[in-house]
Design a protein around this motif. Structure first.
Motif, PDB file in Angstrom:
ATOM      1  N   SER A 293       0.846  -1.203   0.000  1.00 28.55           N
ATOM      2  CA  SER A 293       0.000   0.000   0.000  1.00 28.55           C
ATOM      3  C   SER A 293       0.872   1.240   0.000  1.00 28.55           C
ATOM      4  CB  SER A 293      -0.920  -0.002   1.220  1.00 28.55           C
ATOM      5  OG  SER A 293      -1.759  -1.138   1.203  1.00 28.55           O
ATOM      6  N   LEU A 294       1.216   1.703  -1.207  1.00 31.18           N
ATOM      7  CA  LEU A 294       2.130   2.825  -1.355  1.00 31.18           C
ATOM      8  C   LEU A 294       1.447   3.996  -2.058  1.00 31.18           C
ATOM      9  CD1 LEU A 294       5.201   0.792  -2.639  1.00 31.18           C
ATOM     10  CD2 LEU A 294       5.083   1.966  -0.436  1.00 31.18           C
ATOM     11  N   PRO A 295       1.809   5.222  -1.718  1.00 26.81           N
ATOM     12  CA  PRO A 295       1.287   6.375  -2.471  1.00 26.81           C
ATOM     13  C   PRO A 295       1.903   6.419  -3.860  1.00 26.81           C
ATOM     14  CG  PRO A 295       2.931   7.082  -0.860  1.00 26.81           C
ATOM     15  CD  PRO A 295       2.678   5.634  -0.596  1.00 26.81           C
ATOM     16  N   GLY A 296       1.083   6.764  -4.844  1.00 23.37           N
ATOM     17  CA  GLY A 296       1.585   6.926  -6.204  1.00 23.37           C
ATOM     18  C   GLY A 296       1.461   5.691  -7.065  1.00 23.37           C
ATOM     19  N   LEU A 297       1.790   4.521  -6.512  1.00 27.36           N
ATOM     20  CA  LEU A 297       1.750   3.287  -7.293  1.00 27.36           C
ATOM     21  C   LEU A 297       1.746   2.115  -6.331  1.00 27.36           C
ATOM     22  CD1 LEU A 297       1.817   2.310 -10.269  1.00 27.36           C
ATOM     23  CD2 LEU A 297       4.291   2.118 -10.040  1.00 27.36           C
ATOM     24  N   ASP A 298       0.808   1.219  -6.502  1.00 29.42           N
ATOM     25  CA  ASP A 298       0.677   0.066  -5.610  1.00 29.42           C
ATOM     26  C   ASP A 298       1.873  -0.873  -5.754  1.00 29.42           C
ATOM     27  OD1 ASP A 298      -1.343  -1.491  -3.825  1.00 29.42           O
ATOM     28  OD2 ASP A 298      -0.599  -2.968  -5.262  1.00 29.42           O
ATOM     29  N   GLY A 299       2.222  -1.530  -4.647  1.00 25.42           N
ATOM     30  CA  GLY A 299       3.375  -2.418  -4.649  1.00 25.42           C
ATOM     31  C   GLY A 299       3.269  -3.553  -5.654  1.00 25.42           C
ATOM     32  N   LEU A 300       2.088  -4.131  -5.824  1.00 29.67           N
ATOM     33  CA  LEU A 300       1.938  -5.217  -6.788  1.00 29.67           C
ATOM     34  C   LEU A 300       2.131  -4.722  -8.216  1.00 29.67           C
ATOM     35  CD1 LEU A 300      -0.992  -7.450  -5.444  1.00 29.67           C
ATOM     36  CD2 LEU A 300       1.474  -7.904  -5.427  1.00 29.67           C
ATOM     37  N   ASP A 301       1.717  -3.491  -8.491  1.00 32.55           N
ATOM     38  CA  ASP A 301       1.953  -2.920  -9.824  1.00 32.55           C
ATOM     39  C   ASP A 301       3.449  -2.713 -10.056  1.00 32.55           C
ATOM     40  OD1 ASP A 301      -0.766  -2.800 -10.445  1.00 32.55           O
ATOM     41  OD2 ASP A 301      -0.990  -0.847  -9.494  1.00 32.55           O
ATOM     42  N   ILE A 302       4.158  -2.283  -9.010  1.00 31.48           N
ATOM     43  CA  ILE A 302       5.611  -2.142  -9.108  1.00 31.48           C
ATOM     44  C   ILE A 302       6.251  -3.491  -9.402  1.00 31.48           C
ATOM     45  CG2 ILE A 302       7.711  -1.611  -7.793  1.00 31.48           C
ATOM     46  CD1 ILE A 302       6.093   0.482  -6.260  1.00 31.48           C
ATOM     47  N   LEU A 303       5.840  -4.503  -8.668  1.00 26.31           N
ATOM     48  CA  LEU A 303       6.407  -5.838  -8.828  1.00 26.31           C
ATOM     49  C   LEU A 303       6.164  -6.375 -10.234  1.00 26.31           C
ATOM     50  CD1 LEU A 303       7.814  -8.257  -7.560  1.00 26.31           C
ATOM     51  CD2 LEU A 303       5.597  -8.987  -6.652  1.00 26.31           C
ATOM     52  N   ARG A 304       4.958  -6.208 -10.738  1.00 26.06           N
ATOM     53  CA  ARG A 304       4.645  -6.676 -12.093  1.00 26.06           C
ATOM     54  C   ARG A 304       5.533  -5.983 -13.127  1.00 26.06           C
ATOM     55  NH1 ARG A 304      -0.838  -7.204 -10.255  1.00 26.06           N
ATOM     56  NH2 ARG A 304      -1.178  -4.971 -10.555  1.00 26.06           N
ATOM     57  N   GLU A 305       5.731  -4.683 -12.950  1.00 18.26           N
ATOM     58  CA  GLU A 305       6.550  -3.932 -13.901  1.00 18.26           C
ATOM     59  C   GLU A 305       8.015  -4.369 -13.827  1.00 18.26           C
ATOM     60  OE1 GLU A 305       7.646  -1.416 -16.910  1.00 18.26           O
ATOM     61  OE2 GLU A 305       5.633  -2.050 -16.282  1.00 18.26           O
ATOM     62  N   TRP A 306       8.510  -4.596 -12.635  1.00 18.33           N
ATOM     63  CA  TRP A 306       9.893  -5.083 -12.490  1.00 18.33           C
ATOM     64  C   TRP A 306      10.094  -6.399 -13.226  1.00 18.33           C
ATOM     65  CZ3 TRP A 306      10.391  -4.204  -6.501  1.00 18.33           C
ATOM     66  CH2 TRP A 306      10.796  -2.878  -6.270  1.00 18.33           C
ATOM     67  N   ARG A 307       9.185  -7.322 -13.013  1.00 16.49           N
ATOM     68  CA  ARG A 307       9.324  -8.632 -13.645  1.00 16.49           C
ATOM     69  C   ARG A 307       9.169  -8.511 -15.165  1.00 16.49           C
ATOM     70  NH1 ARG A 307      12.180  -9.853  -9.551  1.00 16.49           N
ATOM     71  NH2 ARG A 307      11.215 -11.023  -7.850  1.00 16.49           N
ATOM     72  N   LYS A 308       8.321  -7.603 -15.618  1.00 18.93           N
ATOM     73  CA  LYS A 308       8.163  -7.377 -17.060  1.00 18.93           C
ATOM     74  C   LYS A 308       9.453  -6.846 -17.662  1.00 18.93           C
ATOM     75  CE  LYS A 308       4.359  -5.376 -18.161  1.00 18.93           C
ATOM     76  NZ  LYS A 308       3.344  -4.302 -18.377  1.00 18.93           N
ATOM     77  N   ARG A 309      10.180  -6.027 -16.897  1.00 18.81           N
ATOM     78  CA  ARG A 309      11.449  -5.461 -17.367  1.00 18.81           C
ATOM     79  C   ARG A 309      12.599  -6.464 -17.267  1.00 18.81           C
ATOM     80  NH1 ARG A 309      11.645   0.643 -14.646  1.00 18.81           N
ATOM     81  NH2 ARG A 309       9.620   1.377 -15.441  1.00 18.81           N
TER      82      ARG A 309
ATOM     83  N   GLN B 137       2.258 -14.979  -6.925  1.00 18.42           N
ATOM     84  CA  GLN B 137       2.033 -15.250  -8.349  1.00 18.42           C
ATOM     85  C   GLN B 137       2.516 -14.105  -9.236  1.00 18.42           C
ATOM     86  OE1 GLN B 137      -2.195 -16.101  -8.323  1.00 18.42           O
ATOM     87  NE2 GLN B 137      -1.841 -18.321  -8.272  1.00 18.42           N
ATOM     88  N   GLN B 138       2.574 -12.895  -8.689  1.00 19.94           N
ATOM     89  CA  GLN B 138       3.047 -11.745  -9.458  1.00 19.94           C
ATOM     90  C   GLN B 138       4.571 -11.679  -9.513  1.00 19.94           C
ATOM     91  OE1 GLN B 138       1.128  -9.865 -11.272  1.00 19.94           O
ATOM     92  NE2 GLN B 138      -0.762 -10.799 -10.513  1.00 19.94           N
ATOM     93  N   GLY B 139       5.249 -12.565  -8.776  1.00 19.47           N
ATOM     94  CA  GLY B 139       6.705 -12.599  -8.856  1.00 19.47           C
ATOM     95  C   GLY B 139       7.436 -12.376  -7.558  1.00 19.47           C
ATOM     96  N   ALA B 140       6.710 -12.227  -6.438  1.00 20.02           N
ATOM     97  CA  ALA B 140       7.386 -12.089  -5.147  1.00 20.02           C
ATOM     98  C   ALA B 140       8.048 -13.410  -4.772  1.00 20.02           C
ATOM     99  CB  ALA B 140       6.389 -11.676  -4.066  1.00 20.02           C
ATOM    100  N   ASP B 141       9.110 -13.322  -4.000  1.00 23.15           N
ATOM    101  CA  ASP B 141       9.833 -14.517  -3.566  1.00 23.15           C
ATOM    102  C   ASP B 141       9.484 -14.922  -2.143  1.00 23.15           C
ATOM    103  OD1 ASP B 141      12.033 -14.951  -5.842  1.00 23.15           O
ATOM    104  OD2 ASP B 141      11.788 -12.810  -5.493  1.00 23.15           O
ATOM    105  N   ASP B 142       8.985 -13.984  -1.363  1.00 22.58           N
ATOM    106  CA  ASP B 142       8.602 -14.282   0.014  1.00 22.58           C
ATOM    107  C   ASP B 142       7.609 -13.227   0.468  1.00 22.58           C
ATOM    108  OD1 ASP B 142       8.493 -15.586   2.422  1.00 22.58           O
ATOM    109  OD2 ASP B 142      10.599 -15.283   2.945  1.00 22.58           O
TER     110      ASP B 142
END
Length: 220
Positions: A53-69, A92-97
């Motif tokens: 729960s982050l201002p500006g961009l949700d953490g799961l959206d960040i994670l998805r973008e990282w894995r896409k890159r 499932q979105q790419g977190a390790d723990d």
């Protein structure tokens, strides 16, 4: 090891950063989603601690973008979202723990150490090379089974070389791994730390590859 921390709660973020630094990590802390998203492109991080729960961009959206890159850095999610489906979604979105708030700092550190170890292909908790054994959990070193006292930065440097056995590490990369953006670094800091390690572990323990960097040499 250098950690990227993205957490908007000032009390939690400050506690994690201060605690991990005391345990030998180098930490860069960001409080906003969009800034945190770009941070992973800017430095060679060994792992990420990510709030959802982050201002500006949700953490799961960040994670998805990282894995896409194509970013493969291990990610430990810290969040108050403790429902089963949310934990599953994060993995499932790419977190390790995944660790739910409230949590103990010791567990955060232990999970990070395990994630980093596995990302380098290390199965056992202790890192060994010749007669040197380093225990990341206790930050202790033995040489020929006798305790060896190293300063915090020397410990971090030793851990870096042990995790990257057989790989030449450029000086600039070593510097980026040992220091965060808040610290001033002298021009010969890396050379000084390597000199101290060689003095304690033997001149051949770290070899210079001229024009390239340094590599773990013969076991002490």
């Amino acid at each position: 090891m250098r950690i990227l921390l993205i957490e908007d709660d000032a009390l939690i973020g400050d506690g994690i950063k201060a605690g991990l630094i005391k345990l030998g990590f180098s930490v860069d802390w960001f409080t906003e989603g969009k800034t945190g998203l770009q941070a992973l492109d800017a430095a060679p991080y060994d792992a990420v601690v990510l709030d959802l729960s982050l201002p500006g961009l949700d953490g799961l959206d960040i994670l998805r973008e990282w894995r896409k890159r194509g970013h493969q850095e291990p990610v430990l999610i810290l969040t108050a979202r403790d429902a089963l489906e949310q934990r599953v979604s994060g993995l499932q979105q790419g977190a390790d723990d995944y660790l739910c708030k409230p949590f103990a700092l010791a567990e955060v550190a232990a999970r990070l150490q395990a994630l980093i170890r596995r990302s380098h292909g290390q199965v056992t908790p202790a890192l060994r090379h010749g007669d040197v054994c380093f225990d990341p959990a206790s930050r202790s070193v033995t040489l020929r089974k006798q305790p060896l006292i190293l300063k915090p930065r020397e410990l971090a440097l030793l851990e870096l070389f042990l995790l990257n056995a057989g790989r030449v590490l450029p000086r600039a990369l070593i510097e980026e791994k040992l220091y965060n953006w808040d610290e001033e670094v002298s021009s010969n800091a890396v050379e000084v730390h390597i000199h101290h390690l060689r003095r304690k572990l033997g001149n051949s323990f770290i070899r210079t590859v001229h024009g390239v960097g340094y590599i773990l040499g013969d076991g002490a």
